[in-house]
Design an enzyme around this catalytic site. Structure first.
Site, PDB file in Angstrom:
ATOM      1  N   CYS A  53      -6.171   3.841  -3.738  1.00 49.15           N
ATOM      2  CA  CYS A  53      -6.456   2.510  -3.183  1.00 49.15           C
ATOM      3  C   CYS A  53      -7.638   1.786  -3.821  1.00 49.15           C
ATOM      4  CB  CYS A  53      -6.719   2.626  -1.679  1.00 49.15           C
ATOM      5  SG  CYS A  53      -5.463   3.517  -0.769  1.00 49.15           S
ATOM      6  N   LYS A  81       1.217   9.812  -5.517  1.00 48.27           N
ATOM      7  CA  LYS A  81      -0.080   9.168  -5.290  1.00 48.27           C
ATOM      8  C   LYS A  81      -1.205  10.180  -5.512  1.00 48.27           C
ATOM      9  CE  LYS A  81      -2.960   7.359  -1.538  1.00 48.27           C
ATOM     10  NZ  LYS A  81      -3.014   6.907  -0.139  1.00 48.27           N
ATOM     11  N   LYS A 105      -6.153  -5.498   3.850  1.00 49.29           N
ATOM     12  CA  LYS A 105      -7.033  -4.346   3.627  1.00 49.29           C
ATOM     13  C   LYS A 105      -8.003  -4.575   2.465  1.00 49.29           C
ATOM     14  CE  LYS A 105      -6.426   0.351   1.820  1.00 49.29           C
ATOM     15  NZ  LYS A 105      -5.506   1.491   1.699  1.00 49.29           N
ATOM     16  N   ASP A 136      -0.140  -0.702  -4.859  1.00 50.93           N
ATOM     17  CA  ASP A 136      -1.469  -0.306  -5.349  1.00 50.93           C
ATOM     18  C   ASP A 136      -1.469   1.054  -6.029  1.00 50.93           C
ATOM     19  OD1 ASP A 136      -1.113   1.210  -3.039  1.00 50.93           O
ATOM     20  OD2 ASP A 136      -3.202   1.052  -2.405  1.00 50.93           O
ATOM     21  N   ASN A 137      -0.458   1.878  -5.738  1.00 50.13           N
ATOM     22  CA  ASN A 137      -0.316   3.186  -6.383  1.00 50.13           C
ATOM     23  C   ASN A 137       1.056   3.737  -6.038  1.00 50.13           C
ATOM     24  OD1 ASN A 137      -2.747   3.794  -3.994  1.00 50.13           O
ATOM     25  ND2 ASN A 137      -0.715   4.682  -3.693  1.00 50.13           N
ATOM     26  N   ASP A 174       0.834  -1.196   0.000  1.00 48.52           N
ATOM     27  CA  ASP A 174       0.000   0.000   0.000  1.00 48.52           C
ATOM     28  C   ASP A 174       0.877   1.258   0.000  1.00 48.52           C
ATOM     29  OD1 ASP A 174      -2.107   1.742   0.239  1.00 48.52           O
ATOM     30  OD2 ASP A 174      -3.092   0.647   1.839  1.00 48.52           O
ATOM     31  N   HIS A 192     -11.125  -2.321   1.520  1.00 45.87           N
ATOM     32  CA  HIS A 192     -11.348  -0.999   0.926  1.00 45.87           C
ATOM     33  C   HIS A 192     -12.167  -1.028  -0.372  1.00 45.87           C
ATOM     34  CE1 HIS A 192      -9.619   3.347   0.542  1.00 45.87           C
ATOM     35  NE2 HIS A 192     -10.893   3.298   0.894  1.00 45.87           N
ATOM     36  N   HIS A 249       1.252   2.493   4.035  1.00 48.90           N
ATOM     37  CA  HIS A 249       0.295   3.602   4.109  1.00 48.90           C
ATOM     38  C   HIS A 249       0.403   4.277   5.477  1.00 48.90           C
ATOM     39  CE1 HIS A 249      -3.531   5.736   3.950  1.00 48.90           C
ATOM     40  NE2 HIS A 249      -3.763   5.296   2.717  1.00 48.90           N
TER      41      HIS A 249
END
Length: 560
Positions: free
Chosen positions: A99, A322, A153, A304-305, A61, A155, A246
């Site tokens: 996310c 991000k 996670k 994820d990014n 993350d 989300h 994160h």
């Protein structure tokens, strides 16, 4: 038979004591006989090894593009470096800038414009989730005999029970529903007074696991338990979505040892978090080997990014961060590690997108993709494993019709083809086009982290001419997006604007509802969780129908 009975009794005791059943504890291995397995209550033939590979998808993350050893980071990631070096590094690999979008595209194989999640993320208080009419990757894998487990996670929304991971294809779920939270207490405040606990086991709050264990380590322990209790002769899909790296920036003390020299406190904490994550992935790999999965496994690693510089992440030498459609927001760290790869130790520079995992993994699992599912992903296994050309020639990074409009954008600036006030980004072959407001556009070099706090004086900034709403880059020749070619190649701009317009015709309406006060954890036992009750809605509608009937009857009587 007595010995077998004793073993079976011990295994039940082990299950009750430790909460999971280990194949090692039963002494089951490659040399066991059919009779032994039958004696343990398993049907004859159930022990035949599966030709379907075990699939382990690890999603980090907010890991920045530079934040891995083999991209030149000062942060040590020996596990990631080794796994990537022995596998295939994906060096033209794209995800989404935030996310929820990346996770939704991974699990459905569809662009955001085709799920209605093209704006921002799913907020904790929103009555929103991944639309229920979308078939998910774990659902397709279950159809062909896979055991499916998610740790970490989610989300992707939870406002109603049908949105929960266990209702979307996972046999088990252990993790958090929200986008972030405390790594130790698992509490999250969305706004002042709107706070709750966010750690789940399947469909219930996991209060029993509230032992102050750092989430990266806790999730790894759960993965080890799952692997220990599952039969490695049967295919398993493990989706491990770590919370790290994160914010909030938290890590156990011992991981700071090698990073005392980093003055920037955010970067130092981030480095410690990444070091812990790297160790966790080593422990997952060791468990795969210990319990007999590794030789028939495919391990996929992805962020994820892009990273968030203000929270310690680095995307250097890429531009942006991000939450933006510059390369720093969407170009990700990614690799595949597997004994099943043909071209081990190679680098894949072909175009790959996070939507591609859906068809790729279903095909590897010997599953079927329904003809009526309109996918945006491609099967890219031969591209990765054998070095063949990618079937993908373009990526719709996104079209967000409700993001803040660029003040000077217009149809005229888009040659009457596209309104350049709208935030959008598309890649076609070597070309990348951005319109509207693409987000924070600085380059943030490593020396930006040399001070106690983030220092924007070190950033490279570009002042665009007033009113600019269209950018064009040749990403192959200029991966750092330093030379805007939109004025030099207007015909290319027009071609890409037409492609954007074609994509937009297939878009579904945006799902971004206002917050619902019923989502407050205080109304749900202090826990973030499903609050929308279908029964209540029916009761209300039934009551209103009943009231309407009574009114009609009264009116009839009056008329009579």
């Amino acid at each position: 038979m007595l010995a077998v009975g004793v073993l079976a009794g011990l295994s039940v005791l082990s299950l009750l004591t430790y909460g999971y059943l280990s194949w090692d504890s039963l002494g089951l291995g490659p040399g066991e006989t059919e009779a032994t397995r039958t004696g343990l209550g398993e049907e004859p033939g159930a022990g035949a090894p599966s030709s379907q590979p075990h699939i382990i998808f690890i999603l980090a993350d907010d890991q920045g593009f530079r934040d891995v050893g083999y991209h030149g980071s000062e942060i040590r990631t020996p596990t990631l470096d080794k796994l990537a070096a022995e596998g295939v590094k994906l060096e033209n690999y794209y995800v989404q800038p935030m996310c929820t979008p990346s996770r939704s595209q991974f699990i459905t194989g569809k662009y955001q414009i085709h799920t209605g999640l093209q704006h921002s993320i799913i907020r904790p208080t929103q009555p929103n989730c991944l639309p229920l009419d979308n078939v998910t990757l774990p659902q397709k894998l279950k159809e062909v005999g896979y055991s499916t487990h998610m740790v970490g996670k989610w989300h992707l929304g939870f406002y109603r029970r049908e949105c929960m991971p266990t209702q979307r294809g996972f046999d088990t779920f252990f993790g958090s529903l929200l986008g972030s939270g405390d790594y130790y207490t698992h509490f999250k405040c969305d706004s002042p007074g709107i706070c709750g606990y966010d750690l789940y086991e399947n469909d219930n709050a996991a209060w029993d696991h509230d032992n102050g264990i750092y989430s990266t380590q806790m999730y790894t322990q759960k993965v080890q338990q799952i692997l220990a209790s599952h039969n490695p002769r049967k295919p398993i899909f493990l989706y491990i979505a770590y919370q790290a790296v994160h914010s909030p920036l938290q890590a156990p003390g011992k991981y700071f040892e090698h990073y005392r020299s980093i003055n920037n406190i955010n970067r130092r904490r981030y480095a410690a978090m990444l070091a812990c994550l790297d160790e966790a992935i080593n422990n997952v790999t060791l468990a795969l080997k210990k319990y007999g999965y590794y030789e028939n496994s495919i391990i996929i690693y992805s962020s994820d990014n892009g990273g968030q510089p203000m929270a310690g992440g680095s995307n250097w030498p890429l531009r942006g961060s991000k939450g933006t459609y510059w390369e720093g927001g969407i170009r990700a760290v990614g690799f595949v590690h597997s004994p099943l790869l043909k071209n081990k130790g190679s680098v894949c520079k072909e175009l790959v997108h996070i939507t591609d995992w859906f068809p790729t993994l279903i095909t590897l699992a010997e599953g079927q993709i329904d003809e009526d599912i309109q996918l945006d992903g491609y099967d890219i296994w031969e591209t990765i494993s054998e070095g063949r050309r990618s079937p993908r020639v373009d990526i719709l990074h996104n079209i967000d019709p409700i993001y803040t409009k660029a003040k000077n954008g217009s149809w005229a600036a888009g040659y009457g083809i596209w309104n350049t006030a709208i935030q959008s980004a598309i890649r076609v072959n070597h070309w990348k086009l951005l319109t509207g407001n693409p987000g924070y556009s600085d380059w943030v070099p490593p020396q930006a982290f040399s001070n106690a706090g983030p220092n924007r004086w070190h950033n490279e900034r570009v002042s665009w001419s007033a009113g600019k709403t269209v950018w064009l880059f040749n990403i192959t020749a200029d991966p750092y997006e330093r030379v805007d070619l939109s004025a030099r190649y207007p015909d290319v701009v027009k071609q890409l604007l037409r492609r954007l317009s074609q994509f937009n015709k297939t878009a579904v309406p945006v799902r971004y509802p206002p917050k619902d006060p019923r989502s407050n954890p205080k109304l749900n036992g202090g826990v973030w969780g499903p609050w929308f009750k279908e029964d209540e809605k029916k009761k209300k509608s039934d009551k209103s129908k009943g009231a309407n009937k009574q009114k009609k009857n009264k009116n009839k009587k009056k008329a009579n």
